[in-house]
Design a protein around this motif. Sequence first.
Motif, PDB file in Angstrom:
ATOM      1  N   ASP A   1       0.789  -1.188  -0.112  1.00 19.77           N
ATOM      2  CA  ASP A   1       0.012  -0.057   0.093  1.00 19.77           C
ATOM      3  C   ASP A   1       0.893   1.127   0.043  1.00 19.77           C
ATOM      4  O   ASP A   1       0.819   2.211  -0.841  1.00 19.77           O
ATOM      5  N   ARG A   2       1.885   1.295   0.982  1.00 24.24           N
ATOM      6  CA  ARG A   2       2.681   2.603   0.948  1.00 24.24           C
ATOM      7  C   ARG A   2       3.582   2.672  -0.587  1.00 24.24           C
ATOM      8  O   ARG A   2       3.633   3.735  -0.936  1.00 24.24           O
ATOM      9  N   GLU A   3       3.938   1.625  -1.054  1.00 18.11           N
ATOM     10  CA  GLU A   3       4.755   1.944  -2.373  1.00 18.11           C
ATOM     11  C   GLU A   3       3.560   2.206  -3.358  1.00 18.11           C
ATOM     12  O   GLU A   3       3.881   2.894  -4.225  1.00 18.11           O
ATOM     13  N   ILE A   4       2.544   1.487  -3.382  1.00 18.44           N
ATOM     14  CA  ILE A   4       1.404   1.808  -4.299  1.00 18.44           C
ATOM     15  C   ILE A   4       1.128   3.383  -4.408  1.00 18.44           C
ATOM     16  O   ILE A   4       1.087   4.178  -5.268  1.00 18.44           O
ATOM     17  N   LEU A   5       0.889   3.893  -3.019  1.00 17.01           N
ATOM     18  CA  LEU A   5       0.722   5.267  -2.935  1.00 17.01           C
ATOM     19  C   LEU A   5       1.840   6.344  -3.553  1.00 17.01           C
ATOM     20  O   LEU A   5       1.594   7.244  -4.140  1.00 17.01           O
ATOM     21  N   GLU A   6       3.053   5.803  -3.127  1.00 16.81           N
ATOM     22  CA  GLU A   6       4.195   6.705  -3.341  1.00 16.81           C
ATOM     23  C   GLU A   6       4.241   6.446  -5.222  1.00 16.81           C
ATOM     24  O   GLU A   6       4.569   7.754  -5.704  1.00 16.81           O
TER      25      GLU A   6
ATOM     26  N   GLN B   1      -9.101  -1.730  -1.630  1.00 19.83           N
ATOM     27  CA  GLN B   1      -8.902  -1.286  -0.032  1.00 19.83           C
ATOM     28  C   GLN B   1      -8.460   0.267   0.096  1.00 19.83           C
ATOM     29  O   GLN B   1      -8.838   0.978   0.962  1.00 19.83           O
ATOM     30  N   LEU B   2      -7.578   0.576  -0.796  1.00 25.36           N
ATOM     31  CA  LEU B   2      -7.302   1.901  -0.833  1.00 25.36           C
ATOM     32  C   LEU B   2      -8.195   3.146  -1.158  1.00 25.36           C
ATOM     33  O   LEU B   2      -8.255   4.140  -0.715  1.00 25.36           O
ATOM     34  N   ALA B   3      -8.929   2.568  -2.177  1.00 21.34           N
ATOM     35  CA  ALA B   3     -10.192   3.146  -2.531  1.00 21.34           C
ATOM     36  C   ALA B   3     -11.131   3.478  -1.232  1.00 21.34           C
ATOM     37  O   ALA B   3     -11.664   4.630  -1.283  1.00 21.34           O
ATOM     38  N   ASN B   4     -11.473   2.459  -0.743  1.00 28.09           N
ATOM     39  CA  ASN B   4     -12.390   2.401   0.483  1.00 28.09           C
ATOM     40  C   ASN B   4     -11.845   3.392   1.442  1.00 28.09           C
ATOM     41  O   ASN B   4     -12.863   3.787   2.242  1.00 28.09           O
ATOM     42  N   ALA B   5     -10.637   3.356   1.564  1.00 29.96           N
ATOM     43  CA  ALA B   5      -9.997   4.106   2.567  1.00 29.96           C
ATOM     44  C   ALA B   5      -9.725   5.750   2.357  1.00 29.96           C
ATOM     45  O   ALA B   5      -9.366   6.615   2.989  1.00 29.96           O
ATOM     46  N   GLY B   6     -10.374   5.724   1.018  1.00 30.14           N
ATOM     47  CA  GLY B   6     -10.174   7.448   0.284  1.00 30.14           C
ATOM     48  C   GLY B   6      -8.715   7.788  -0.032  1.00 30.14           C
ATOM     49  O   GLY B   6      -8.749   9.040  -0.416  1.00 30.14           O
ATOM     50  N   ARG B   7      -7.943   6.883  -0.007  1.00 35.03           N
ATOM     51  CA  ARG B   7      -6.453   7.097  -0.357  1.00 35.03           C
ATOM     52  C   ARG B   7      -6.323   7.056  -1.969  1.00 35.03           C
ATOM     53  O   ARG B   7      -5.412   8.081  -2.578  1.00 35.03           O
ATOM     54  N   LEU B   8      -7.034   6.372  -2.614  1.00 36.69           N
ATOM     55  CA  LEU B   8      -7.084   6.348  -4.218  1.00 36.69           C
ATOM     56  C   LEU B   8      -8.588   6.481  -4.831  1.00 36.69           C
ATOM     57  O   LEU B   8      -9.417   6.125  -3.977  1.00 36.69           O
ATOM     58  N   GLU B   9      -8.455   6.566  -6.171  1.00 34.31           N
ATOM     59  CA  GLU B   9     -10.047   6.527  -6.780  1.00 34.31           C
ATOM     60  C   GLU B   9      -9.733   5.432  -7.862  1.00 34.31           C
ATOM     61  O   GLU B   9      -8.904   5.577  -8.844  1.00 34.31           O
ATOM     62  N   ARG B  10     -10.793   4.516  -7.860  1.00 38.40           N
ATOM     63  CA  ARG B  10     -10.477   3.448  -8.964  1.00 38.40           C
ATOM     64  C   ARG B  10     -11.050   3.983 -10.134  1.00 38.40           C
ATOM     65  O   ARG B  10     -11.932   4.810 -10.395  1.00 38.40           O
TER      66      ARG B  10
END
Length: 252
Positions: free
Chosen positions: A7-12, A42-51
Motif C-alpha cells: 500500500d505504501r509503495e502503491i501510494l508513492e 482497499q485503498l479506494a475504500n479508505a479514500g486514498r485512491l480513486e478506482r
Amino acid sequence: MHSSFRDREILEIARTEGKVTVEGLAAHFDVTVQTIRRDLTQLANAGRLERVHGGAVLPSGVRNIAYEERSRVNAEAKVAMAQACAAEIPNGSALFINIGTSTEALARALLGHDGLLVVTNNLNVAQILSGNERCDVLLTGGKPRPEDGGLVGPIAERMVRDFAFDYAILGCSAISADGAAYDFAMDEIAVSQAAHLGARETWLLADHSKFQRNAPARILDFVEVDRLFTDALPEALQIICAEKTIRVQESG
C-alpha cells in the motif's frame, strides 16, 4: 510482501506518476492481478485512491489533495514543462502566475530572466523569485491559505484587475474531456479569471495527471487558452486543441 507494505509503495507510485495500473503493479510486485485489485479496492475504500478502468488515480472530488502530495506528483514532468514555458517568456515581460506546484516550478525556471514584472497570489512563487534581483515581484494581498501559500478572495481579485499582463500563466487541478480547466475553490479561480481577462495571452501548465482528475469549479475553456504546456496530451484533447488552434508544447 504484506499488503500494508505494498500500500505504501502503491501510494508513492501514484503520487509520482499520477496513476497506477493493475497490470503494471502486478508485474512490479510479482503478484497476481487479483491481489492488486484487492489492494486498490482497499485503498479506494479508505479514500486514498480513486478506482478507474484498469487501475487507480489520486482521489478527486470537492477538495484538493494535500499540498505535500501535490508537490510530489509528476515532479520531474512539472520541471520539464516549467523549463519549456520559461524558455518562451521574453525578458522584460509582465506576468501573472497563480497558485500551484506547476507554477512554483515555473518560478524556479525564471530565476535567470531579466526585467520581469511578476504579479502573483502565490507566496511560494514570490519567495522563489525574490532570489532574482532582476525581477520585480508583487503579491496581490488577500486571505492567506496556510496549507499551500495561496492568497485568495476579493482583495486579490481587485488588485489583479488593475494590471495589464503580457502573459497570465495558470496552473489548474483538473482538465475535463471536453477541454476546460478546473480547480477546487471559487475564490481562487476568480483571481485566475481576472488575470486572464487582463492578459494579452493566457498560458496553461498541466501535467498528464490533470487529465485523470475532476474538480468542481471551471476556470476557463480551452478556447480561451493560447498555449498549453504539458508532458503528455490525450488524443481526444489533441483534436480539441487543433480545432481551437491552441499551441501545444509537450515536454514528455
